[in-house]
Design an enzyme around this catalytic site. Structure first.
Site: not given
Ligand code: ATP
Ligand code: MG
Length: 443
Positions: A73, A75, A150
């Site tokens: 997907d 984002d 991260d």
């Protein structure tokens, strides 16, 4: 005084974790074209930019495109607040309470839009006693948004209108070298959020890139921190691993890092039994294969597979104590499920499907009369049959049973009749057994 002043000055860069300068990587260098971005994500970035905001495709999608993979997907990250985003797009909705995101719909596609956020410095943040970061929901700028992410590979911003990538942490060169590297001090980042240790394992297994040595090093000592992660979040992450399409590599990597103990209590118990391990690895490989073929996989099927050997063992013990097979199966299922729920909260909504799959395993043995026909009508037949094949492949049951059902499903009426086993053997035994049992119970 001076000492304190120096302390403050020298700690600041560490606290904000800014990398200093951003690198802007041109299309000629990275090669990701605007057309590779989904229609919805392009519409969102175009719309926000036309309204005067900054907007970029961010995170996993940019990473996957650079690795030549198809993103799951797309984002979008922006400097517009959720309210401002909502005003730009008619079909949009603000979701979430703590992290307010906007979902924008374009036909079937849903694009998740998040406002740049910054990490609240560890000292003022609400951390639990182990230093886990509990707040990163304050708005920030692009640089701060990159720093709260991260891994360097996950912190790239792609602008579809200029086809440029904004890179604050040398993520582009890490991807090129096939390295997954955590942003900042690994120990600090794992303490803030221990789930990052699992993400490190999952992403390196799924992407086929190696974990940077300094990123991997503290995991062995810090893994006990995973005990403090809320159960629901653990389950989420474990499911992501199992349904990553690379579950086998994930499990192998988890074991290599000795992370599977306690994390997957169900694996703990079962992996020690060779038969259980064979069955589970087959189930996982089968799931990975289905995913690579674009076939649906259900978490319930996977959980049913992971727990099967426990159910089977509990069932056998009960039968040996004199319980009737069907009753023993019900008792075994309930026992294993309730034990499991204490360790890793498998949502109740999966129970029914798991039980159906398990119960049908016994019914595959019955191959006479009307029973096989009724089996075919069960909505869960296909899943139960796939499950039976795994049992055959792991030598738990004879291959012949799987082959029989494989043929029976598609056989003509004539052939089905030929295939049915004589009623007498099974039926007669059953009839004889029942009254005796009743007498025993009455006595
Ligand atoms: P996948 O392809 O499995 O979805 P992903 O990297 O997109 O991988 P998501 O969970 O969708 O993973 O997260 C989206 C982005 O949010 C990540 O790329 C990363 O930048 C950031 N992110 C997610 N989880 C964390 C975390 N625990 N700590 C910091 N940043 C995170
Ligand atoms: Mg993602």
């Amino acid at each position: 005084m001076i000492k304190q002043f120096l302390k403050r000055v020298f700690r600041r860069p560490e606290k904000t974790r800014s990398a200093g300068k951003v690198q802007i990587i041109s299309h000629a260098l990275h090669g990701v074209s605007r057309e590779q971005i989904s229609y919805g994500a392009r519409r969102v970035t175009d719309g926000l930019q036309a309204a005067g905001f900054h907007a970029y495709v961010v995170g996993g999608a940019v990473r996957d495109l650079l690795l030549g993979r198809v993103p799951k997907d797309f984002d979008v990250a922006t400097n517009a607040t959720p309210e401002e985003v909502k005003r730009v797009f008619r079909r949009s909705r603000i979701i979430g309470r703590r992290f307010r995101l906007v979902h924008v719909m374009f036909g079937e596609e849903l694009v998740e839009v998040s406002t740049f956020r910054r990490m609240v410095e560890t000292e003022d943040a609400e951390t639990d006693e182990h230093g886990r970061l509990l707040r990163d929901n304050e708005f920030g700028d692009q640089e701060q948004d990159a720093a709260r992410r991260d891994f360097t590979a996950n912190a790239l911003f792609y602008d579809p209108s200029t086809q440029e990538i904004f890179d604050y942490h040398r993520g582009f060169s890490d991807i090129r070298e096939g390295v997954l590297r955590i942003i900042g001090d690994p120990q600090v980042r794992y303490r803030e959020d221990p789930v990052r240790m699992l993400r490190a394992v999952r992403l390196s297994a799924k992407l086929g890139i190696r974990l940077d040595a300094a990123t991997a090093a503290p995991i062995a000592a810090m893994k006990p921190l995973l005990d403090n992660v809320p159960e629901a979040r653990m389950l989420d992450e474990v499911l992501k691993m199992l349904l990553s399409g690379h579950s086998v590599e994930c499990i192998q990597e988890l074991r290599r890092m000795e992370l599977h103990h306690g994390l997957l209590p169900l694996l703990d118990a079962i992996m020690d039994r060779p038969a259980g391990e064979k069955f589970i690895m087959l189930a996982l490989r089968n799931t990975d294969e289905r995913m690579s073929q674009g076939k649906p996989v259900s978490p319930a099927f996977l959980f049913a597979a992971l727990l099967w050997h426990e159910v089977h063992a509990a069932w056998k013990a009960l039968v040996e104590q004199g319980e009737r097979p069907v009753g023993a199966m019900h008792a075994a299922m309930d026992e294993v499920l309730s034990r499991q729920k204490k360790q890793l909260a498998i949502p109740h909504r999966h129970d029914a499907i798991m039980k159906e799959i398990w119960l049908m395993q016994q019914r595959f043995e019955q191959r006479s009369g009307q029973r096989p026909y009724r089996m075919l009508e069960q909505p869960r037949f296909r899943a139960a049959f796939d499950f039976l094949l795994l049992r055959c492949a792991s030598n738990e049951v004879d291959n012949e049973l799987g082959l029989w059902w494989d043929e029976f499903q598609d056989a003509s009426d004539e052939r089905r009749k030929e295939m049915l086993q004589p009623e007498s053997s099974q039926g007669a035994r059953k009839r004889r057994r029942r009254p005796r049992k009743k007498v025993e119970q009455a006595a």
